[in-house]
Design a protein around this motif. Structure first.
Motif, mmCIF file in Angstrom:
data_model
loop_
_atom_site.group_PDB
_atom_site.id
_atom_site.type_symbol
_atom_site.label_atom_id
_atom_site.label_comp_id
_atom_site.label_asym_id
_atom_site.label_seq_id
_atom_site.Cartn_x
_atom_site.Cartn_y
_atom_site.Cartn_z
ATOM 1 N N CYS A 21 0.861 -1.174 0.000
ATOM 2 C CA CYS A 21 0.000 0.000 0.000
ATOM 3 C C CYS A 21 0.895 1.220 0.000
ATOM 4 O O CYS A 21 0.735 2.116 -0.822
ATOM 5 N N ARG B 189 3.575 -2.442 -7.895
ATOM 6 C CA ARG B 189 3.233 -1.200 -7.176
ATOM 7 C C ARG B 189 4.491 -0.920 -6.398
ATOM 8 O O ARG B 189 4.586 -1.169 -5.207
ATOM 9 N N LYS C 201 0.396 8.880 0.159
ATOM 10 C CA LYS C 201 -0.922 8.340 0.477
ATOM 11 C C LYS C 201 -1.984 9.423 0.620
ATOM 12 O O LYS C 201 -1.779 10.402 1.335
ATOM 13 N N PRO C 202 -3.134 9.226 -0.042
ATOM 14 C CA PRO C 202 -4.271 10.104 0.222
ATOM 15 C C PRO C 202 -4.872 9.715 1.577
ATOM 16 O O PRO C 202 -4.775 8.563 1.982
ATOM 17 N N TRP D 161 -1.318 5.971 -11.740
ATOM 18 C CA TRP D 161 -2.769 5.995 -11.688
ATOM 19 C C TRP D 161 -3.272 7.130 -10.800
ATOM 20 O O TRP D 161 -2.534 7.675 -9.982
ATOM 21 N N GLU E 93 -8.935 7.110 -6.022
ATOM 22 C CA GLU E 93 -10.377 7.321 -5.855
ATOM 23 C C GLU E 93 -10.696 8.731 -5.334
ATOM 24 O O GLU E 93 -11.721 9.307 -5.683
ATOM 25 N N ARG E 94 -9.788 9.288 -4.519
ATOM 26 C CA ARG E 94 -10.068 10.600 -3.921
ATOM 27 C C ARG E 94 -9.626 11.774 -4.778
ATOM 28 O O ARG E 94 -9.868 12.930 -4.422
ATOM 29 N N LYS F 44 -8.741 4.796 -10.478
ATOM 30 C CA LYS F 44 -9.520 3.981 -9.560
ATOM 31 C C LYS F 44 -10.981 4.410 -9.645
ATOM 32 O O LYS F 44 -11.284 5.616 -9.651
ATOM 33 N N ARG G 245 -12.892 -0.703 -7.592
ATOM 34 C CA ARG G 245 -12.724 -1.082 -6.171
ATOM 35 C C ARG G 245 -14.031 -0.793 -5.452
ATOM 36 O O ARG G 245 -14.183 0.159 -4.725
ATOM 37 N N ASP H 216 -9.409 -4.151 -8.215
ATOM 38 C CA ASP H 216 -8.729 -3.943 -6.923
ATOM 39 C C ASP H 216 -9.699 -4.431 -5.851
ATOM 40 O O ASP H 216 -10.648 -3.734 -5.497
ATOM 41 N N HIS I 21 -5.416 -5.918 -9.147
ATOM 42 C CA HIS I 21 -4.582 -4.904 -8.497
ATOM 43 C C HIS I 21 -4.599 -5.226 -6.999
ATOM 44 O O HIS I 21 -5.642 -5.117 -6.362
ATOM 45 N N GLU J 44 -2.772 -5.348 -2.950
ATOM 46 C CA GLU J 44 -1.773 -4.934 -1.968
ATOM 47 C C GLU J 44 -1.238 -6.192 -1.301
ATOM 48 O O GLU J 44 -1.981 -6.932 -0.651
HETATM 49 C C1 PEP Z 1 -4.445 2.766 -2.646
HETATM 50 O O1 PEP Z 1 -4.362 2.212 -3.746
HETATM 51 O O2 PEP Z 1 -3.650 2.568 -1.720
HETATM 52 C C2 PEP Z 1 -5.591 3.676 -2.420
HETATM 53 C C3 PEP Z 1 -5.546 4.658 -1.529
HETATM 54 O O3 PEP Z 1 -6.648 3.355 -3.176
HETATM 55 P P1 PEP Z 1 -7.985 4.166 -3.533
HETATM 56 O O4 PEP Z 1 -7.540 5.417 -4.206
HETATM 57 O O5 PEP Z 1 -8.682 3.221 -4.451
HETATM 58 O O6 PEP Z 1 -8.715 4.379 -2.249
#
Ligand code: PEP
Ligand code: MN
Length: 441
Positions: A57, A96, A103-104, A254, A257-258, A280, A311, A340, A383, A385
């Motif tokens: 991740c 990955r 990280k978001p 990529w 999602e956020r 995503k 996902r 994912d 996809h 982790e």
């Molecule tokens: C991730 O791939 O670690 C992730 C934060 O995914 P997502 O954007 O799909 O929430």
């Protein structure tokens, strides 16, 4: 709409310094390699190949060790062998890795109770941004970390390239990838059997004088979420062959999602680069959202350029995915669909650990295959982790890890990863799904 999920750096001059350093640093990948990957993904769009995208991740700088990189590569190679052999499909191998450091976060802050007192600090945003230690100093965003991302990615990618071309990924090593620990698990024993069959086939090929390049190494590519715009922007260069911009920090990047807002900065930046890219798509995605993203990110409808990474969560995929597939099919979209099964299936165990249940993960993949089989589209990949180590982060699987086992070896600084045995088990289950689909066809 601006840029979501960006760090707020306290010192703008320090950001400029880091960005200048990155701008003059050599590319990590060659644009021609990105084109090769795009061609391979185009085969996925045509239903002729399957993508295996996997890794941590969140990578960490401390995790850049020879053992760690080799173990991750090894489990991906093992999974790819299982999918290729038992699923009878060419596998595009995509780590990955070597760049997955940002990280978001759902919340800008994290609160912990320390000595009975509630303490709130800025959230950890990955080693690319700030430190994991829960102290005020460590959580301040530091742009020098972007240069560290570059250096650690370079070291990782250098080792990966050495492994994949220097003999480690030679198919004749297929047995040695299965170490003692895995061999004793049922999935490891099943793998031994396949490895034995492959070895026999290789001996036969050698005896008849055939020894192609494909036996001696693999094509392996890297990818990460394009999140911190300073970094991705500084690593975007004009390719001398084509005069077009490529993000040379990874073969594929990529959008998470956020950060997939149509008028947001991430979609804008990635719409200009020529790399193969992913987006995503979570359960709130409407068919029109998906079409609009495709129109903006792949206006020429080029096969291999765009991958949708769905996902939804195991409870939502069977209902949520088919309308997207149907619309994309009706519009003739050239897109690779990959699953994912991790991010829609995260929950907090009673012990407080963030975890995922192996059965939910597999159920989402099954739902993904069911949806594609129903609509007549190709389930193009996974996809995941995962890690090459024997961690205890996801519950379930053949070893039946329980919530009480999670504290034994929980090492992820972000989301829970499948361990080595769980990853191999997943590869067998997905190979069975591929084989079942083929029988139906
Ligand atoms: C991730 O791939 O670690 C992730 C934060 O995914 P997502 O954007 O799909 O929430
Ligand atoms: Mn994650």
């Amino acid at each position: 709409m601006g840029a979501a999920q960006q760090p707020t750096y306290p010192d703008a001059a320090a950001v400029d310094l880091a960005v200048d350093r990155l701008r003059t640093s050599p590319p990590l990948v060659f644009a021609g390699e990105c084109d090769d990957l795009k061609e391979k993904i185009a085969a996925v769009v045509r239903g002729e190949a399957f993508i295996l995208q996997g890794g941590d991740c969140a990578e960490t700088f401390a995790g850049v060790t020879a053992d760690n990189v080799r173990n991750k590569l090894r489990v991906l190679l093992q999974m790819a062998v299982v999918l290729t052999y038992a699923g009878s499909v060419p596998v595009v191998k995509l780590g990955r890795i070597a760049g997955q450091y940002a990280k978001p976060r759902s919340s800008d802050f994290e609160t912990r109770t320390i000595d009975g007192e509630k303490v709130t600090l800025p959230a950890y945003r990955g080693d690319a941004v700030n430190g994991y230690d829960f102290t005020e100093a460590s959580r301040i965003p530091d742009p020098q970390r972007l240069v560290d991302v570059y250096n650690n990615s370079a070291a990782t990618l250098n080792l990966v390239r050495a492994f994949v071309t220097g003999g480690y990924a030679d198919l004749r090593q297929v047995h040695t990838w299965n170490t003692d620990f895995v061999r004793s698990a049922p999935a490891g024993r099943r793998y031994e059997k396949i490895a034995g069959e492959i070895e026999k086939a290789l001996e036969f090929m050698k005896a008849i004088g055939a020894d192609p390049r494909e036996f001696h190494g693999v094509d392996f590519y890297n990818s990460h979420e394009a999140l911190v715009l300073e970094y991705e922007h500084a690593m975007t260069r004009i390719d001398s062959r084509t005069n077009a911009p490529y993000d040379v920090s990874a073969h594929m990047v990529w959008i998470g999602e956020r950060t997939r807002q149509l008028d947001g900065a991430h979609v804008e930046l990635l719409s200009h680069i020529k790399n193969p890219i992913g987006v995503k798509l979570g359960p709130t995605t409407s068919p029109d959202d998906a079409l609009a993203l495709a129109a903006k990110l792949n206006p020429a409808n080029e096969a291999g350029r765009l991958t949708f990474i769905t996902r939804f969560g195991s409870g939502k995929i069977r209902e949520g995915l088919p309308p997207l597939l149907e619309k994309a099919k009706a519009e003739g979209l050239n897109v690779a669909w990959i699953c994912d099964p991790m991010h829609g299936n995260t929950f907090e165990a009673s012990s407080g650990y963030k975890t995922r249940n192996f059965d939910d993960v597999i159920d989402e993949v099954q739902g993904f295959f069911d949806a594609h089989n129903a609509v007549g589209t190709w389930p193009g990949g996974l996809h995941v982790e995962l890690t090459g180590d024997d961690v205890t982060e996801c519950v379930g699987g053949g070893e039946m890890l329980s919530a009480d086992d999670l504290n034994q070896r929980y090492e992820s600084v972000c989301d829970p990863r499948l361990n080595r045995v769980q990853s191999l088990e997943m590869a067998f289950l997905v190979a069975d799904m591929l084989a079942a689909g083929r029988k139906r066809a």
